[in-house]
Design an enzyme around this catalytic site. Sequence first.
Site, mmCIF file in Angstrom:
data_model
loop_
_atom_site.group_PDB
_atom_site.id
_atom_site.type_symbol
_atom_site.label_atom_id
_atom_site.label_comp_id
_atom_site.label_asym_id
_atom_site.label_seq_id
_atom_site.Cartn_x
_atom_site.Cartn_y
_atom_site.Cartn_z
ATOM 1 N N ARG A 1 -2.415 -11.620 23.098
ATOM 2 C CA ARG A 1 -1.140 -12.036 22.504
ATOM 3 C C ARG A 1 -0.008 -11.904 23.512
ATOM 4 N NH1 ARG A 1 3.159 -9.127 19.734
ATOM 5 N NH2 ARG A 1 2.149 -7.140 20.095
ATOM 6 N N GLU B 1 10.397 -10.603 28.314
ATOM 7 C CA GLU B 1 9.290 -9.644 28.281
ATOM 8 C C GLU B 1 8.144 -10.165 29.131
ATOM 9 O OE1 GLU B 1 8.567 -9.022 24.073
ATOM 10 O OE2 GLU B 1 9.964 -7.345 24.107
ATOM 11 N N ARG C 1 -0.256 -8.114 29.125
ATOM 12 C CA ARG C 1 -0.517 -6.726 28.740
ATOM 13 C C ARG C 1 -1.905 -6.232 29.125
ATOM 14 N NH1 ARG C 1 2.502 -6.562 22.857
ATOM 15 N NH2 ARG C 1 4.569 -6.561 23.769
ATOM 16 N N LYS D 1 0.781 -1.228 0.000
ATOM 17 C CA LYS D 1 0.000 0.000 0.000
ATOM 18 C C LYS D 1 0.820 1.289 0.000
ATOM 19 C CE LYS D 1 -3.665 1.449 3.113
ATOM 20 N NZ LYS D 1 -4.464 0.891 4.212
ATOM 21 N N HIS E 1 -2.729 -1.496 20.094
ATOM 22 C CA HIS E 1 -1.442 -2.016 19.632
ATOM 23 C C HIS E 1 -1.576 -3.175 18.656
ATOM 24 C CE1 HIS E 1 2.824 -2.677 19.832
ATOM 25 N NE2 HIS E 1 2.706 -3.882 20.344
ATOM 26 N N HIS F 1 -1.482 -1.772 24.238
ATOM 27 C CA HIS F 1 -0.158 -1.839 24.857
ATOM 28 C C HIS F 1 -0.150 -0.895 26.051
ATOM 29 C CE1 HIS F 1 4.141 -1.819 25.486
ATOM 30 N NE2 HIS F 1 4.250 -2.803 24.608
HETATM 31 C C1 LIG Z 1 5.274 -0.099 17.566
HETATM 32 C C2 LIG Z 1 5.100 -1.581 17.461
HETATM 33 C C3 LIG Z 1 5.958 -2.423 18.138
HETATM 34 C C4 LIG Z 1 5.812 -3.805 18.034
HETATM 35 N N1 LIG Z 1 6.711 -4.615 18.654
HETATM 36 C C5 LIG Z 1 6.634 -5.951 18.451
HETATM 37 C C6 LIG Z 1 7.630 -6.812 18.955
HETATM 38 O O1 LIG Z 1 8.593 -6.383 19.571
HETATM 39 N N2 LIG Z 1 7.498 -8.141 18.721
HETATM 40 C C7 LIG Z 1 6.452 -8.667 18.028
HETATM 41 O O2 LIG Z 1 6.388 -9.880 17.846
HETATM 42 N N3 LIG Z 1 5.503 -7.859 17.532
HETATM 43 C C8 LIG Z 1 5.576 -6.523 17.711
HETATM 44 N N4 LIG Z 1 4.620 -5.717 17.177
HETATM 45 C C9 LIG Z 1 3.559 -6.303 16.370
HETATM 46 C C10 LIG Z 1 4.146 -6.706 15.031
HETATM 47 O O3 LIG Z 1 5.037 -5.701 14.603
HETATM 48 C C11 LIG Z 1 3.087 -6.887 13.976
HETATM 49 O O4 LIG Z 1 2.012 -7.622 14.452
HETATM 50 C C12 LIG Z 1 3.695 -7.620 12.791
HETATM 51 O O5 LIG Z 1 4.827 -6.913 12.342
HETATM 52 C C13 LIG Z 1 2.683 -7.744 11.689
HETATM 53 O O6 LIG Z 1 3.340 -8.191 10.544
HETATM 54 P P1 LIG Z 1 2.508 -8.356 9.218
HETATM 55 O O7 LIG Z 1 3.455 -8.802 8.180
HETATM 56 O O8 LIG Z 1 1.314 -9.165 9.480
HETATM 57 O O9 LIG Z 1 1.963 -6.888 8.912
HETATM 58 P P2 LIG Z 1 2.701 -5.496 8.725
HETATM 59 O O10 LIG Z 1 4.126 -5.540 9.066
HETATM 60 O O11 LIG Z 1 1.864 -4.479 9.410
HETATM 61 O O12 LIG Z 1 2.610 -5.278 7.174
HETATM 62 C C14 LIG Z 1 1.370 -5.092 6.553
HETATM 63 C C15 LIG Z 1 1.641 -4.753 5.119
HETATM 64 O O13 LIG Z 1 0.428 -4.733 4.389
HETATM 65 C C16 LIG Z 1 0.368 -3.564 3.609
HETATM 66 N N5 LIG Z 1 -1.035 -3.262 3.366
HETATM 67 C C17 LIG Z 1 -1.994 -2.900 4.243
HETATM 68 N N6 LIG Z 1 -3.158 -2.732 3.606
HETATM 69 C C18 LIG Z 1 -2.930 -3.003 2.309
HETATM 70 C C19 LIG Z 1 -3.726 -2.985 1.152
HETATM 71 N N7 LIG Z 1 -5.024 -2.643 1.179
HETATM 72 N N8 LIG Z 1 -3.161 -3.306 -0.034
HETATM 73 C C20 LIG Z 1 -1.845 -3.628 -0.114
HETATM 74 N N9 LIG Z 1 -1.042 -3.648 0.957
HETATM 75 C C21 LIG Z 1 -1.584 -3.351 2.152
HETATM 76 C C22 LIG Z 1 1.112 -2.538 4.413
HETATM 77 O O14 LIG Z 1 1.497 -1.439 3.628
HETATM 78 C C23 LIG Z 1 2.264 -3.385 4.913
HETATM 79 O O15 LIG Z 1 3.248 -3.513 3.926
HETATM 80 C C24 LIG Z 1 4.750 -4.337 17.270
HETATM 81 C C25 LIG Z 1 3.884 -3.494 16.604
HETATM 82 C C26 LIG Z 1 4.053 -2.126 16.685
HETATM 83 C C27 LIG Z 1 3.112 -1.235 15.942
#
Ligand SMILES: Cc1cc2nc3c(=O)[nH]c(=O)nc-3n(C[C@H](O)[C@H](O)[C@H](O)COP(=O)(O)OP(=O)(O)OC[C@H]3O[C@@H](n4cnc5c(N)ncnc54)[C@H](O)[C@@H]3O)c2cc1C
Length: 680
Positions: free
Chosen positions: A498, A229, A402, A129, A463, A350
Amino acid sequence: MMMLCASLGASHATRAPQRSRRTRGSGPSSLVMGRGAIARSADHPTRGPDARPAVVAPPPLRRLRVPCRAGLSVGGPTDGLPVSPAGSPPSSPRCSVETTDFLVLGSGIAGLSYALAVAEHGSVAVVTKAAADDGCTRYAQGGICAVLDPRDSVAAHVHDTMVAGAWLNCPEAVAAVCSEGPALVLGLARLGAEFTRAAVPAGRGRDGGPGGARAASASPIPPLHLTREGGHSARRVVHAADATGAEIERALLARARAHPAITFHEHRVGADLVLGELPGGGRACLGADTLDALTGRRTRFLALSTMLATGGAGQLYPVTTNPGVATGDGMAMAARAGAPLEGLEFVQFHPTALVAGEPAAADGRAFLISEAVRGEGGRLLNAAGERFMARYDAARMELAPRDVVARAIHAEMAAAGADHVLLDVRHLGRPAIEAHFPTIAARCAAMGLDMAAAPLPVAPAQHYMCGGVRAGLGGETALPGLWAAGEVASSGLHGANRLASNSLLEGLVFAARAVAPSAAHAARAAAGAAPALAELREEFLSAGRRARAAEAERAARDGPAVAAEADSAAERDAAATRRRLRALMWRCAGIVRREADMREGLEEVAALRAEADAGVAATARPGRAALELRNLAAVGEGVLRAALARRESRGGHYCVDFPEAEGAGPGAAAGERVPRGRPA
Ligand SMILES: Cc1cc2nc3c(=O)[nH]c(=O)nc-3n(C[C@H](O)[C@H](O)[C@H](O)COP(=O)(O)OP(=O)(O)OC[C@H]3O[C@@H](n4cnc5c(N)ncnc54)[C@H](O)[C@@H]3O)c2cc1C
């Protein structure tokens, strides 16, 4: 070899540089001859054994030999409509169709690790996106769980995960993640992710000191430092200082961008899944329609298997740690296509997002103070300077799950009429703070806060979405051809809440698990998919022609300026409605919920949803804000419906009217999946 023709010349598509050079000069004619991405890359210099992704490498499936039909090989300059047909505004974007074997929506840990592995089976289009690295993964700080210390055990990780999930987890999913996770995390290190290493005391060889990952010592990977953690009974969190996600994203992205079978399409918003009929197989997902957020161009991506890896829906709340891309798109798209959602009531807040002095990020993202800060000894203090967790969970204190800590902070803030509590790490000392939390310390310093000298003001923020698209142990959804992994999915791992650092791991494990079944599905579908794909292509292009004709008519009638103003007014309205929706969600489906508020909220959110749906339906070319609002409203309604249906409090769902968990405990609920939330 390839399954389906990969298209060429996509706008905004970025490929491996080597591949671009090799395909220069090739055009539709080469596709007609069946020379798609994989075929072209068979002799590619980067495809030697060293170039293979190390994350997940299942044995290659049978290669597919589907004759490539010219009719499917669209995309690039010859497809769709002329750029500026007579009578239409010159800025009016055209539409196009791309074909690929595997479509991946999202480029976080789930999408990229899946793309790298499935690229061994065919051409892959990663549609994302915003910029490819924009997503929650990049912001993850604390780390990723892996049982690597011999003093730890998979059974202990399973137990901690079930406790955090209030025993609503799917035991098979938990077992799969906890047992398969360590090898995949080490695979990330092999792939190039630079995790923090354990200190190796003199004379201890490579075994590492306390907290070091001895299991890694047998491999070429140096022992990794393991942190702890909340909710974990052992040190098992692999990390890259306090910027773990950024390092994982960097490493995965570098590999994926260099992979000759993977094409990137950035700034493309997945709008809806494409459904078609496969011979003998019934209705299946055959790709997705997308909007180019920069040009307005519509592209239909046709694919044999589609992986939904679009992350969570944090933007549903006004205070969230999630970036602007987290608008629940994948969840809403899946629900619209008939794949049910579940567990939406379990929203994780969080406990510790930074409050004071922070300039609001444009996307409303709050800066997270990682769980690891409490894991390393951070203490929570209320306005009176009292270490209040002793009154809420004397045994686990700041390391309670959490939801427990977030509610405790919420109660303390309410009692004091304050907008924050304090997180104190001064006793750790400046050197330890700066060594372990360099990113957090630097960010605080940039805001005039010295965490080694004064406690930090913190408050809970949305979060993580524990629920999502219901997915099985292979990432399969209820819709054939559609897989889901990462935060968008409800794999059953998290249950009602989680465990810290389990979500990066979940994305990694289920992305890997989805490779074999989705490749097998693609192999089966390829044989009979051509007629359906050709039909879907024509349907999309003729809808595009109609839309352009309608736009041209409108521009001729009202003048191009009026038409453009109407479009931007619609986008502004969508942004304003989103603010209303977020405020409603915070009030009615926040940390502490009341039945009456939820009922009232549901009524209002359902009305907003109807408005948002109508807004999209009324516009031939809805913009990103309108599409996102439709998705957020759908997920918001799903959260409220699921929350109202749950007549108890458990994990991430706490309702004052039903404060107890029903039959909580291992005996009562173990083995149950999260009961389905009503599909949004
Ligand atoms: C600040 C923060 C700290 C965190 N710390 C931790 C941690 O220490 N350890 C842990 O395990 N988890 C942590 N988490 C949670 C974890 O980061 C996420 O749950 C995990 O990274 C999700 O990965 P994902 O690949 O599912 O999605 P994301 O990494 O969120 O990626 C989603 C992707 O989908 C794309 N997208 C969204 N909508 C569309 C669309 N309509 N069309 C095309 N593309 C789209 C986005 O652009 C992005 O590229 C944290 C989260 C945050 C916000």
